[in-house]
Design a protein around this motif. Structure first.
Motif, PDB file in Angstrom:
ATOM      1  N   GLY A  77       0.763  -1.238   0.000  1.00 52.30           N
ATOM      2  CA  GLY A  77       0.000   0.000   0.000  1.00 52.30           C
ATOM      3  C   GLY A  77       0.795   1.290   0.000  1.00 52.30           C
ATOM      4  O   GLY A  77       0.214   2.369  -0.082  1.00 52.30           O
ATOM      5  N   VAL A  78       2.105   1.228   0.076  1.00 55.79           N
ATOM      6  CA  VAL A  78       2.908   2.447   0.121  1.00 55.79           C
ATOM      7  C   VAL A  78       2.857   3.153  -1.243  1.00 55.79           C
ATOM      8  O   VAL A  78       2.784   2.502  -2.281  1.00 55.79           O
ATOM      9  N   GLU A  79       2.832   4.496  -1.222  1.00 54.72           N
ATOM     10  CA  GLU A  79       2.888   5.299  -2.433  1.00 54.72           C
ATOM     11  C   GLU A  79       4.277   5.904  -2.530  1.00 54.72           C
ATOM     12  O   GLU A  79       4.828   6.343  -1.523  1.00 54.72           O
ATOM     13  N   PHE A  80       4.840   5.918  -3.745  1.00 56.15           N
ATOM     14  CA  PHE A  80       6.223   6.374  -3.905  1.00 56.15           C
ATOM     15  C   PHE A  80       6.451   6.995  -5.267  1.00 56.15           C
ATOM     16  O   PHE A  80       5.756   6.712  -6.235  1.00 56.15           O
ATOM     17  N   VAL A  81       7.429   7.899  -5.320  1.00 54.85           N
ATOM     18  CA  VAL A  81       7.883   8.544  -6.549  1.00 54.85           C
ATOM     19  C   VAL A  81       9.053   7.735  -7.083  1.00 54.85           C
ATOM     20  O   VAL A  81       9.878   7.245  -6.316  1.00 54.85           O
ATOM     21  N   HIS A  82       9.125   7.608  -8.401  1.00 57.45           N
ATOM     22  CA  HIS A  82      10.213   6.827  -8.998  1.00 57.45           C
ATOM     23  C   HIS A  82      10.575   7.396 -10.361  1.00 57.45           C
ATOM     24  O   HIS A  82       9.947   8.338 -10.833  1.00 57.45           O
ATOM     25  N   ASP A  83      11.580   6.828 -10.990  1.00 57.95           N
ATOM     26  CA  ASP A  83      11.941   7.263 -12.343  1.00 57.95           C
ATOM     27  C   ASP A  83      11.212   6.382 -13.357  1.00 57.95           C
ATOM     28  O   ASP A  83      10.400   5.535 -12.997  1.00 57.95           O
ATOM     29  N   ARG A  84      11.520   6.558 -14.612  1.00 56.44           N
ATOM     30  CA  ARG A  84      10.850   5.827 -15.688  1.00 56.44           C
ATOM     31  C   ARG A  84      11.081   4.328 -15.660  1.00 56.44           C
ATOM     32  O   ARG A  84      10.286   3.561 -16.198  1.00 56.44           O
ATOM     33  N   TYR A  85      12.181   3.899 -15.074  1.00 56.11           N
ATOM     34  CA  TYR A  85      12.595   2.508 -15.222  1.00 56.11           C
ATOM     35  C   TYR A  85      12.528   1.677 -13.945  1.00 56.11           C
ATOM     36  O   TYR A  85      12.553   0.459 -14.011  1.00 56.11           O
ATOM     37  N   HIS A  86      12.491   2.314 -12.795  1.00 53.11           N
ATOM     38  CA  HIS A  86      12.540   1.597 -11.520  1.00 53.11           C
ATOM     39  C   HIS A  86      11.231   1.809 -10.774  1.00 53.11           C
ATOM     40  O   HIS A  86      11.032   2.844 -10.156  1.00 53.11           O
ATOM     41  N   PHE A  87      10.347   0.818 -10.867  1.00 51.21           N
ATOM     42  CA  PHE A  87       9.028   0.971 -10.274  1.00 51.21           C
ATOM     43  C   PHE A  87       8.728  -0.076  -9.213  1.00 51.21           C
ATOM     44  O   PHE A  87       7.590  -0.218  -8.769  1.00 51.21           O
ATOM     45  N   ALA A  88       9.753  -0.798  -8.753  1.00 50.95           N
ATOM     46  CA  ALA A  88       9.562  -1.750  -7.651  1.00 50.95           C
ATOM     47  C   ALA A  88       9.352  -0.961  -6.361  1.00 50.95           C
ATOM     48  O   ALA A  88       9.907   0.120  -6.159  1.00 50.95           O
ATOM     49  N   CYS A  89       8.540  -1.511  -5.476  1.00 44.45           N
ATOM     50  CA  CYS A  89       8.238  -0.852  -4.212  1.00 44.45           C
ATOM     51  C   CYS A  89       9.511  -0.705  -3.383  1.00 44.45           C
ATOM     52  O   CYS A  89      10.221  -1.683  -3.159  1.00 44.45           O
ATOM     53  N   PRO A  90       9.812   0.504  -2.911  1.00 49.26           N
ATOM     54  CA  PRO A  90      11.020   0.704  -2.109  1.00 49.26           C
ATOM     55  C   PRO A  90      10.894   0.129  -0.691  1.00 49.26           C
ATOM     56  O   PRO A  90      11.898  -0.037  -0.007  1.00 49.26           O
ATOM     57  N   THR A  91       9.688  -0.200  -0.274  1.00 48.35           N
ATOM     58  CA  THR A  91       9.468  -0.730   1.070  1.00 48.35           C
ATOM     59  C   THR A  91       9.553  -2.251   1.105  1.00 48.35           C
ATOM     60  O   THR A  91      10.241  -2.823   1.955  1.00 48.35           O
ATOM     61  N   CYS A  92       8.837  -2.903   0.161  1.00 46.50           N
ATOM     62  CA  CYS A  92       8.794  -4.378   0.206  1.00 46.50           C
ATOM     63  C   CYS A  92       9.373  -5.047  -1.037  1.00 46.50           C
ATOM     64  O   CYS A  92       9.354  -6.266  -1.150  1.00 46.50           O
ATOM     65  N   ASP A  93       9.874  -4.278  -2.000  1.00 49.55           N
ATOM     66  CA  ASP A  93      10.469  -4.773  -3.249  1.00 49.55           C
ATOM     67  C   ASP A  93       9.488  -5.468  -4.193  1.00 49.55           C
ATOM     68  O   ASP A  93       9.890  -6.105  -5.151  1.00 49.55           O
ATOM     69  N   SER A  94       8.203  -5.351  -3.943  1.00 44.72           N
ATOM     70  CA  SER A  94       7.214  -5.968  -4.820  1.00 44.72           C
ATOM     71  C   SER A  94       7.200  -5.246  -6.165  1.00 44.72           C
ATOM     72  O   SER A  94       7.361  -4.029  -6.242  1.00 44.72           O
ATOM     73  N   LEU A  95       6.987  -6.018  -7.222  1.00 46.05           N
ATOM     74  CA  LEU A  95       6.818  -5.445  -8.555  1.00 46.05           C
ATOM     75  C   LEU A  95       5.340  -5.234  -8.881  1.00 46.05           C
ATOM     76  O   LEU A  95       5.006  -4.738  -9.953  1.00 46.05           O
ATOM     77  N   ALA A  96       4.467  -5.614  -7.971  1.00 43.87           N
ATOM     78  CA  ALA A  96       3.028  -5.425  -8.160  1.00 43.87           C
ATOM     79  C   ALA A  96       2.683  -3.992  -7.756  1.00 43.87           C
ATOM     80  O   ALA A  96       2.275  -3.724  -6.631  1.00 43.87           O
ATOM     81  N   THR A  97       2.893  -3.077  -8.676  1.00 42.72           N
ATOM     82  CA  THR A  97       2.654  -1.661  -8.410  1.00 42.72           C
ATOM     83  C   THR A  97       1.724  -1.088  -9.469  1.00 42.72           C
ATOM     84  O   THR A  97       1.613  -1.625 -10.570  1.00 42.72           O
ATOM     85  N   GLU A  98       1.066   0.002  -9.110  1.00 42.00           N
ATOM     86  CA  GLU A  98       0.114   0.651 -10.003  1.00 42.00           C
ATOM     87  C   GLU A  98       0.487   2.126 -10.146  1.00 42.00           C
ATOM     88  O   GLU A  98       0.554   2.850  -9.157  1.00 42.00           O
ATOM     89  N   LEU A  99       0.728   2.543 -11.375  1.00 44.37           N
ATOM     90  CA  LEU A  99       1.054   3.939 -11.666  1.00 44.37           C
ATOM     91  C   LEU A  99      -0.206   4.779 -11.516  1.00 44.37           C
ATOM     92  O   LEU A  99      -1.233   4.480 -12.113  1.00 44.37           O
ATOM     93  N   PHE A 100      -0.162   5.829 -10.678  1.00 46.46           N
ATOM     94  CA  PHE A 100      -1.335   6.695 -10.539  1.00 46.46           C
ATOM     95  C   PHE A 100      -1.041   8.143 -10.911  1.00 46.46           C
ATOM     96  O   PHE A 100      -1.954   8.972 -10.967  1.00 46.46           O
ATOM     97  N   ALA A 101       0.193   8.485 -11.205  1.00 42.01           N
ATOM     98  CA  ALA A 101       0.534   9.828 -11.672  1.00 42.01           C
ATOM     99  C   ALA A 101       1.773   9.727 -12.553  1.00 42.01           C
ATOM    100  O   ALA A 101       2.632   8.880 -12.334  1.00 42.01           O
ATOM    101  N   GLY A 102       1.836  10.603 -13.543  1.00 43.35           N
ATOM    102  CA  GLY A 102       3.001  10.628 -14.416  1.00 43.35           C
ATOM    103  C   GLY A 102       2.691  10.337 -15.866  1.00 43.35           C
ATOM    104  O   GLY A 102       3.563  10.423 -16.720  1.00 43.35           O
ATOM    105  N   LYS A 103       1.439   9.984 -16.193  1.00 39.67           N
ATOM    106  CA  LYS A 103       1.054   9.751 -17.585  1.00 39.67           C
ATOM    107  C   LYS A 103       0.102  10.826 -18.112  1.00 39.67           C
ATOM    108  O   LYS A 103      -0.284  10.811 -19.260  1.00 39.67           O
ATOM    109  N   GLU A 104      -0.258  11.771 -17.249  1.00 40.53           N
ATOM    110  CA  GLU A 104      -1.254  12.762 -17.624  1.00 40.53           C
ATOM    111  C   GLU A 104      -0.687  13.849 -18.531  1.00 40.53           C
ATOM    112  O   GLU A 104       0.513  14.048 -18.617  1.00 40.53           O
ATOM    113  N   MET A 105      -1.606  14.526 -19.195  1.00 37.43           N
ATOM    114  CA  MET A 105      -1.272  15.726 -19.959  1.00 37.43           C
ATOM    115  C   MET A 105      -2.514  16.596 -19.951  1.00 37.43           C
ATOM    116  O   MET A 105      -3.599  16.145 -20.312  1.00 37.43           O
TER     117      MET A 105
END
Length: 114
Positions: A77-105
């Motif tokens: 459930g942690v929310e985090f900022v990341h770069d384009r290439y590294h989207f693994a959770c910084p807390t638990c290392d899970s790759l099950a993440t959902e992008l909620f900001a950064g694709k808008e225009m």
């Protein structure tokens, strides 16, 4: 170069809004673009230079603000900022993440003269 069609949409929306508000000229357009939107700033600026002449936005300045990618971990459930290439959770290392900001225009602001 999809930026050309994106900028056509921006200019159309800006002109429609300016005309609705009885503006005689657009002096500034402010865009917000997510870093994951696959939109190049240089290409947007070039498209604006090509398309603005002859419109209410002729001579206006264009500014682009970028939004960093932000995701939510679906495991912890942690929310985090990341770069384009590294989207693994910084807390638990899970790759099950959902992008909620950064694709808008969107158009953030239009400055006009009446």
């Amino acid at each position: 170069m999809h930026e050309l069609s994106l900028m056509m949409g921006v200019i159309d929306a800006v002109e429609a809004s300016a005309r609705e508000n009885k503006a005689s000229k657009v002096t500034e357009i402010k865009l917000v673009i997510g870093e994951m939107a696959e939109v190049l700033d240089d290409a947007m600026n070039f498209a604006f230079e090509v398309l603005a002449p002859g419109t209410l936005a002729e001579g206006a300045s264009l500014s682009i603000s970028k939004i960093a990618p932000q995701s939510r971990c679906l495991a912890c459930g942690v929310e985090f900022v990341h770069d384009r290439y590294h989207f693994a959770c910084p807390t638990c290392d899970s790759l099950a993440t959902e992008l909620f900001a950064g694709k808008e225009m969107h158009i953030d602001a239009i400055v006009v003269e009446n």
